[in-house]
Design an enzyme around this catalytic site. Structure first.
Site, PDB file in Angstrom:
ATOM      1  N   HIS A   1     -13.413 -61.724  75.983  1.00  0.00           N
ATOM      2  CA  HIS A   1     -14.256 -62.903  75.782  1.00  0.00           C
ATOM      3  C   HIS A   1     -15.559 -62.758  76.560  1.00  0.00           C
ATOM      4  CE1 HIS A   1     -15.318 -67.261  76.824  1.00  0.00           C
ATOM      5  NE2 HIS A   1     -15.483 -67.166  75.532  1.00  0.00           N
ATOM      6  N   SER A   2     -16.678 -62.982  75.893  1.00  0.00           N
ATOM      7  CA  SER A   2     -17.983 -63.042  76.543  1.00  0.00           C
ATOM      8  C   SER A   2     -18.301 -61.740  77.283  1.00  0.00           C
ATOM      9  CB  SER A   2     -17.996 -64.255  77.477  1.00  0.00           C
ATOM     10  OG  SER A   2     -19.311 -64.584  77.877  1.00  0.00           O
ATOM     11  N   TYR A   3     -18.548 -61.810  78.589  1.00  0.00           N
ATOM     12  CA  TYR A   3     -18.819 -60.609  79.396  1.00  0.00           C
ATOM     13  C   TYR A   3     -17.739 -59.551  79.228  1.00  0.00           C
ATOM     14  CZ  TYR A   3     -17.814 -58.045  83.782  1.00  0.00           C
ATOM     15  OH  TYR A   3     -17.460 -57.086  84.706  1.00  0.00           O
TER      16      TYR A   3
ATOM     17  N   HIS B   1     -18.515 -72.029  73.155  1.00  0.00           N
ATOM     18  CA  HIS B   1     -18.194 -70.689  73.644  1.00  0.00           C
ATOM     19  C   HIS B   1     -16.742 -70.535  74.096  1.00  0.00           C
ATOM     20  CE1 HIS B   1     -19.130 -66.779  75.254  1.00  0.00           C
ATOM     21  NE2 HIS B   1     -18.908 -67.127  76.510  1.00  0.00           N
TER      22      HIS B   1
END
Length: 243
Positions: A76-78, A223
């Protein structure tokens, strides 16, 4: 039975997956949702020496300790950077890569390369007494909220798990120099609710590195979809195991 390895993004901890894990387990799958160094039960290890390489080693160590194979590796994300480098090291153990509203790097790129607004956060941190750490993004008015979470109870729960992100995580490059990683199929899940200004989403190529058509799914939320739409997210992840 599949093995799901869920890797949280910047500032978060493994607790963010608490609503998704039981849904995958109830479908008969093995699920791991660790906290990376500096977060959750490892928050006391947060320091300037913690970087992307640290987090890659966290995940690789767990894979080897649990002798995981046929892993559905979700970043997820980073953590899109983390799972990319992990897959580069052990492609033979990865059945599928999932980029969950995530940074999708090329070889040698950093978080700043993939998401240029990251440099602004680093520059702000440089003006503080602790220049090596970037604090979590602030809560914003709805519909943006805190990482896309707007329910007050959920915001309070999420805020309680957040830690600062070491700058080193954002400036160390990803390794994607193993040709075998290209054979690993991948899915991109995009959260298409409101996004903060400055967020850039790279277009997904029409074909995957293995030559098959790109797989892109969307969730109509912010997000942190694992908090706002856990059932829909788990359904998408379970769909992967059927292909």
């Amino acid at each position: 039975m599949s093995t799901f390895l869920l890797v949280h993004g910047a500032w978060h901890s493994g607790r963010c997956w608490e609503r998704v894990v039981p849904l995958l387990e109830s479908a008969g799958h093995r699920v791991f949702a660790p906290s990376l160094t500096g977060y959750g039960d490892k928050a006391h290890l947060l320091g300037p020496e913690v970087g992307l390489d640290t987090h890659v080693e966290d995940v690789l160590k767990l894979i080897h300790e649990e002798d995981m194979t046929e892993v559905v590796l979700v970043g997820h994300s980073y953590a899109g950077l983390v799972v990319s480098s992990v897959a580069n090291e052990v492609p033979e153990r990865i059945a599928h890569l999932v980029y969950l509203d995530a940074m999708v790097p090329e070889h040698g790129e950093t978080a700043v390369d993939v998401q240029p607004m990251t440099q602004h956060l680093i520059d702000l941190a440089a003006t503080s007494d602790s220049a090596w750490r970037v604090p979590p993004l602030p809560e914003m008015p709805a519909p943006l909220g805190l990482f896309g979470v707007t329910d007050p109870a959920d915001v309070a729960w999420l805020r309680g798990m957040l830690s600062d992100q070491p700058v080193r995580c954002l400036v160390q490059p990803v390794r994607l120099d193993n040709p075998a990683v290209d054979a690993v199929p991948r899915t991109h899940i995009h959260c298409v609710g409101a996004e903060p200004e400055g967020i850039v989403r790279r277009p997904v190529p029409a074909t995957q590195p293995n030559g098959s058509p790109a797989r892109v799914r969307e969730l109509p939320t912010g997000h942190d979809c694992m908090i706002t739409m856990p059932t829909d997210l788990s359904d998408l992840l379970l769909d992967i195991t059927l292909r």
